[in-house]
Design an enzyme around this catalytic site. Structure first.
Site, PDB file in Angstrom:
ATOM      1  N   GLN A 256       0.828  -1.206   0.000  1.00 17.80           N
ATOM      2  CA  GLN A 256       0.000   0.000   0.000  1.00 17.80           C
ATOM      3  C   GLN A 256       0.861   1.253   0.000  1.00 17.80           C
ATOM      4  O   GLN A 256       0.541   2.235  -0.675  1.00 17.80           O
ATOM      5  CB  GLN A 256      -0.918   0.012   1.230  1.00 17.80           C
ATOM      6  CG  GLN A 256      -2.125  -0.877   1.094  1.00 17.80           C
ATOM      7  CD  GLN A 256      -2.952  -0.534  -0.131  1.00 17.80           C
ATOM      8  OE1 GLN A 256      -3.489   0.553  -0.240  1.00 17.80           O
ATOM      9  NE2 GLN A 256      -3.056  -1.458  -1.064  1.00 17.80           N
ATOM     10  N   HIS A 259       1.880   2.995  -3.275  1.00 21.62           N
ATOM     11  CA  HIS A 259       0.928   3.745  -4.093  1.00 21.62           C
ATOM     12  C   HIS A 259       1.307   5.219  -4.163  1.00 21.62           C
ATOM     13  O   HIS A 259       1.136   5.865  -5.182  1.00 21.62           O
ATOM     14  CB  HIS A 259      -0.485   3.617  -3.519  1.00 21.62           C
ATOM     15  CG  HIS A 259      -1.223   2.420  -4.019  1.00 21.62           C
ATOM     16  ND1 HIS A 259      -1.617   2.280  -5.334  1.00 21.62           N
ATOM     17  CD2 HIS A 259      -1.652   1.307  -3.387  1.00 21.62           C
ATOM     18  CE1 HIS A 259      -2.249   1.128  -5.478  1.00 21.62           C
ATOM     19  NE2 HIS A 259      -2.282   0.516  -4.319  1.00 21.62           N
ATOM     20  N   GLU A 323      -9.768   0.730   4.505  1.00 23.42           N
ATOM     21  CA  GLU A 323     -10.133   0.294   3.153  1.00 23.42           C
ATOM     22  C   GLU A 323      -9.828  -1.196   3.015  1.00 23.42           C
ATOM     23  O   GLU A 323     -10.670  -1.985   2.590  1.00 23.42           O
ATOM     24  CB  GLU A 323      -9.342   1.095   2.125  1.00 23.42           C
ATOM     25  CG  GLU A 323      -9.578   0.653   0.683  1.00 23.42           C
ATOM     26  CD  GLU A 323      -8.634   1.310  -0.293  1.00 23.42           C
ATOM     27  OE1 GLU A 323      -8.943   1.294  -1.502  1.00 23.42           O
ATOM     28  OE2 GLU A 323      -7.575   1.825   0.125  1.00 23.42           O
ATOM     29  N   HIS A 324      -8.612  -1.589   3.353  1.00 26.48           N
ATOM     30  CA  HIS A 324      -8.197  -2.995   3.352  1.00 26.48           C
ATOM     31  C   HIS A 324      -7.787  -3.387   4.765  1.00 26.48           C
ATOM     32  O   HIS A 324      -7.004  -2.682   5.403  1.00 26.48           O
ATOM     33  CB  HIS A 324      -6.991  -3.227   2.436  1.00 26.48           C
ATOM     34  CG  HIS A 324      -7.155  -2.710   1.038  1.00 26.48           C
ATOM     35  ND1 HIS A 324      -6.667  -1.482   0.632  1.00 26.48           N
ATOM     36  CD2 HIS A 324      -7.753  -3.265  -0.038  1.00 26.48           C
ATOM     37  CE1 HIS A 324      -6.947  -1.301  -0.653  1.00 26.48           C
ATOM     38  NE2 HIS A 324      -7.607  -2.361  -1.078  1.00 26.48           N
ATOM     39  N   ASP A 357      -6.534  -6.912  -4.897  1.00 24.30           N
ATOM     40  CA  ASP A 357      -6.345  -5.778  -5.805  1.00 24.30           C
ATOM     41  C   ASP A 357      -6.454  -6.200  -7.260  1.00 24.30           C
ATOM     42  O   ASP A 357      -6.808  -5.383  -8.119  1.00 24.30           O
ATOM     43  CB  ASP A 357      -4.962  -5.146  -5.574  1.00 24.30           C
ATOM     44  CG  ASP A 357      -5.028  -3.970  -4.626  1.00 24.30           C
ATOM     45  OD1 ASP A 357      -6.135  -3.603  -4.195  1.00 24.30           O
ATOM     46  OD2 ASP A 357      -3.956  -3.414  -4.310  1.00 24.30           O
ATOM     47  N   HIS A 416     -55.065  12.806  -1.060  1.00 25.71           N
ATOM     48  CA  HIS A 416     -54.595  11.418  -1.010  1.00 25.71           C
ATOM     49  C   HIS A 416     -55.756  10.480  -0.653  1.00 25.71           C
ATOM     50  O   HIS A 416     -55.932   9.421  -1.277  1.00 25.71           O
ATOM     51  CB  HIS A 416     -53.487  11.262   0.043  1.00 25.71           C
ATOM     52  CG  HIS A 416     -52.143  11.728  -0.411  1.00 25.71           C
ATOM     53  ND1 HIS A 416     -51.864  13.033  -0.716  1.00 25.71           N
ATOM     54  CD2 HIS A 416     -50.984  11.029  -0.617  1.00 25.71           C
ATOM     55  CE1 HIS A 416     -50.598  13.138  -1.079  1.00 25.71           C
ATOM     56  NE2 HIS A 416     -50.028  11.933  -1.030  1.00 25.71           N
TER      57      HIS A 416
END
Length: 425
Positions: A256, A259, A323-324, A357, A416
């Protein structure tokens, strides 16, 4: 390598789980200028920003059939097979998400049901730059294909030669996407949101991106264009005990960190020895990475948290809402059942986040920045709408009339009530 926090009090947890905040005022101002220019000037503005930001002059951003054929011919056959194998797994996992719902008779003479339909027009943003994310095309294009979206538009930034990476074109062609555009950044989000002379406007925009792309998606959402989810820099949390393999943990953290410098990396463990050994492994593994400078910057902002017991460790992980999330512990399956906040969970020492991924089948477009507390990752559901239907017989309307009339009158909505009465007179 990683800053170590030992036995933090619960009062300090919000500071541990807090993500860095960008200067949104200046960011939004820059984004708004680009969005407005494309909205007003269409392709002309897109070309101007492509030259300014990507350093290439393009008079036509559409990827032609000739370019598609050239890219497919150029791509390494081994990579083609890998992409095809990943696509098979991703398609198999996502096909299982389609479940036909049966009509329900809520009372005699009243039948209700739901039908799902694909969103007519969707746009996919695929980052290019230093890491062309062709895998994201599979993650977005396959569920769009399964949902039977009528029009799928893909934008990705061109390289200095004015081309898309061959793997991006191959993956798009594999999942049936024909409308490819060499447009990146905020101008791509603007083109898909507002439409230009050549790029059709879409109803929903998907895909990751840098802080500018993320801000642009959030701005256009305010003008009637849906987005997949709020997103920020990629992140991973590893929950590990003394049985975890330090080399494995270090490799997961680096997967990670590479990235980019704003990637988020967190290690939560009940073992001081493991944390120290992981730090040693990070040093040796980092030296071998082509993107080691980017990974190093991410690691400088990372944390390893030593917890006194597993129960508190799980609580901290749930508060972080990664996230992970990788669980490298004894009884990892039992611990996984206790996880309430995570985008995607990887259970055991042999379940690296990198597999998710690319090729295991699950989707890698996931909520970041703690949005996993309330958002799911992308699925087929993200590309469909569910429309409810109902059909009443006269007997069914008669049976429910008093209920509706009483409620409508109580809310002061006489019309109604009359809409029911007029049918039964």
């Amino acid at each position: 390598m990683m800053k170590i926090l030992e036995f933090p009090e619960r009062a300090s947890w919000p500071a541990i789980t807090k993500r860095p905040e960008a200067d949104t005022l200046l960011l939004n101002e820059k984004v708004a200028n680009v969005l407005n220019a494309v909205k007003l000037n269409g392709d002309k503005a897109v070309q101007q920003y492509t030259l300014e930001f990507d350093g290439v002059q393009l008079n036509n951003s559409f990827v032609s059939e000739a370019e598609i054929k050239e890219a497919i011919d150029l791509l390494d056959p081994t990579l083609k097979k890998a992409i095809e194998a990943a696509a098979t797994n991703i398609r198999r996992f996502h096909l299982a998400q389609i479940n036909k719902e049966l009509p329900i008779e809520t009372m005699p003479g009243i039948t209700c049901w739901r039908k799902w339909v694909g969103i007519d027009k969707v746009g996919l943003y695929i980052p290019g730059g230093s890491a062309p994310l062709f895998s994201t095309i599979l993650m977005l294009g396959i569920p769009a294909e399964i949902a039977k979206c009528k029009q799928v538009v893909l934008c990705s930034p061109p390289d200095k030669n004015g081309k898309l990476h061959p793997a991006i074109i191959f993956a798009a062609n594999l999942v049936g996407i024909k409308q490819l555009y060499k447009i990146g950044g905020v101008q791509a989000i603007a083109a898909m949101a507002y439409g230009t002379e050549t790029v059709p406007a879409v109803y929903k925009i998907f895909g990751p991106g840098n802080q500018y792309v993320t801000a642009a998606k959030q701005v256009v959402q305010q003008s009637g264009v849906a987005i997949d989810m709020p997103a920020g820099p990629s992140e991973v949390c590893v929950l590990a005990d003394e049985t975890a393999v330090p080399n494995f943990v270090a490799a997961d953290l680096l997967s990670q960190a590479e990235h980019g410098p704003d990637s988020q990396v967190l290690l939560v463990s009940t073992s001081a020895q493991l944390i120290n050994t992981v730090n040693e492994c990070l040093v040796s593994q980092l030296a071998l990475l082509p993107r080691k400078e980017l990974a190093l910057k991410a690691l400088q902002n990372s944390r390893a948290v030593l917890m006194s017991n597993l129960s508190d460790a799980v609580d901290l992980v749930n508060e972080y809402a990664a996230e992970h999330l990788i669980i490298a512990c004894v009884n990892a399956n039992d611990i996984a059942e206790q996880i309430s906040n995570a985008g995607s969970v990887f259970i055991g020492n042999y379940s690296p986040e990198a597999v998710g991924d690319y090729a295991s089948g699950t989707n890698h477009t996931l909520p970041t920045n703690a949005y996993a507390r309330m958002y799911s990752g992308v699925s087929v559901d993200s590309f469909i709408k569910k429309i409810t239907f109902q059909q009443l017989t006269k007997e069914g309307l008669t049976a429910i009339a008093q209920t509706v009339e009483t409620m409508a009158e109580a809310e002061g909505l006489r019309a109604h009530a009359e809409a029911v009465r007029v049918r039964l007179k």
